[in-house]
Scaffold this active site. Structure first.
Site, short mmCIF file in Angstrom:
data_model
loop_
_atom_site.label_atom_id
_atom_site.label_comp_id
_atom_site.label_asym_id
_atom_site.label_seq_id
_atom_site.Cartn_x
_atom_site.Cartn_y
_atom_site.Cartn_z
N GLU A 297 39.75 6.73 43.61
CA GLU A 297 39.80 5.61 44.56
C GLU A 297 40.19 4.37 43.76
O GLU A 297 39.46 3.96 42.86
CB GLU A 297 38.43 5.37 45.21
N ASP B 214 31.75 -5.51 49.77
CA ASP B 214 31.41 -5.23 48.38
C ASP B 214 30.33 -6.16 47.85
O ASP B 214 30.28 -7.34 48.19
CB ASP B 214 32.66 -5.33 47.50
N TYR C 189 34.22 9.37 54.71
CA TYR C 189 33.42 8.69 53.69
C TYR C 189 32.14 8.21 54.36
O TYR C 189 32.17 7.32 55.18
CB TYR C 189 34.23 7.51 53.15
#
Length: 263
Positions: A49, A60, A175
Site C-alpha cells: 500500500e 490518519d 479492507y
C-alpha cells in the site's frame, strides 16, 4: 485477473494469509522511500500500500500525517509517486501495489488522465478513503473499467443495512478497519475483529484484510488468524520516522510478515 487477484489466489492455494504493508511515498525523501519500497517483497510483503501524500489526511493519525508532511516538504507530488511505481516496476512486475490516499490530488489531475497514468505506471488498485459508495460514478466505476481494483473500507459502524452498499462495486479485497477513529490510535483485538470479519465474509467472496491498530508480530499473527490477512502501516512509518536505515525498517517488516504468515 489483476495482480491483486492473482496474489490472493496464490496465497489461498498455499493456505497462507496475506501481509500488506503501508508506507508513505516520498518519506523522508524520494530515494530513501524507494529503497524501502523495493525491499518490501523480500521482507515478506504480499501487497504494497503506497500512501499518496496529501495536505489534509482526515482518516490518519499523527504518525501518518507527519509522514505526509515530510514527504510534501521533500517535494513529493502525485507525478513523483507515479514515477516511484514505475521505478519499482523496472525490477518487480508481480507484487501488487495499491495507491492509498484522498480524492483531491486525483480530481486535480483529472480522473481520466490519472487512471491512464496509474495503469501505465503499474498501479493495481486504489483506496480512496473520502469517496463513499454514493460517488461510485466519480472514480470507482471508471477505475474498474481502466483495469484497476477499487478497494473499499468497512468499519465497526458499517451495519447490515449499509454493508451491501459498501460491497457493491468493491473489488480486489475488502479492507476492514478494526477500530473506530484514526490510524495508529488504538490496538486491534482479534476477539473483537473475528465476528465482524465473519459477518463481512458472509456477504462477499472477496478476501477480507484487517488494518488499523496492528503493531507487533504477535498482533499481526492474531489478527491474520481471524481474517484473510492484515495490514500494518503506522508502526512501519514510525520506524522510518525514527531515522532507522532501510535495512532495519525492512527487518522489522519481516518480523511482522512472519507473524502474519504463521497465522
Amino acid at each position: 485477473m489483476s495482480r491483486i487477484d492473482a496474489k490472493f489466489a496464490a496465497l489461498k492455494a498455499e493456505g497462507k494469509k496475506a501481509f500488506v504493508a503501508y508506507v508513505m511515498a516520498g518519506d523522508p525523501d524520494y530515494d530513501a522511500s524507494l529503497e524501502v519500497v523495493r525491499g518490501l517483497p523480500a521482507a515478506g510483503v504480499d501487497v504494497i500500500e503506497l500512501g499518496l501524500p496529501f495536505t489534509d489526511p482526515m482518516a490518519d493519525g499523527p504518525t501518518i500525517q507527519l509522514a505526509g508532511q515530510r514527504s510534501l516538504e521533500a517535494g513529493m507530488t502525485l507525478e513523483k509517486t507515479l514515477q516511484m511505481v514505475r521505478d519499482f516496476r523496472a525490477d518487480d512486475d508481480t507484487t501488487p501495489i495499491v495507491l492509498m490516499g484522498y480524492y483531491n490530488p486525483i480530481y486535480s489531475r483529472g480522473v481520466d488522465r490519472f487512471l491512464a497514468d496509474a495503469a501505465e505506471a503499474g498501479i493495481d488498485g486504489l483506496i480512496v478513503v473520502d469517496l463513499p459508495p454514493e460517488e461510485d460514478d466519480e472514480l470507482c466505476i471508471p477505475a474498474q473499467k481502466a483495469g484497476l481494483n477499487f478497494i473499499r473500507l468497512a468499519t465497526p459502524t458499517t451495519d447490515d443495512a449499509r454493508l451491501p452498499k459498501v460491497l457493491q462495486n468493491t473489488s480486489g479485497f475488502v479492507y476492514y478497519v478494526s477500530i473506530t477513529g484514526i490510524t495508529g490510535a488504538a490496538a486491534a483485538e482479534a476477539t473483537d475483529v473475528a465476528p465482524e470479519v465473519a459477518r463481512i465474509k458472509a456477504a462477499t467472496d472477496l478476501p477480507v484484510i484487517v488494518g488499523f491498530g496492528i503493531r507487533t508480530p504477535q498482533s499481526a499473527e492474531a489478527i491474520a488468524s481471524v481474517a484473510d490477512g492484515c495490514v500494518v502501516g503506522s508502526a512501519i512509518v514510525a520506524a522510518q520516522a525514527e531515522g532507522k536505515p532501510a535495512a532495519e525498517v525492512l527487518a522489522f517488516v519481516k518480523s511482522l510478515s512472519d507473524g502474519a504468515h504463521r497465522a
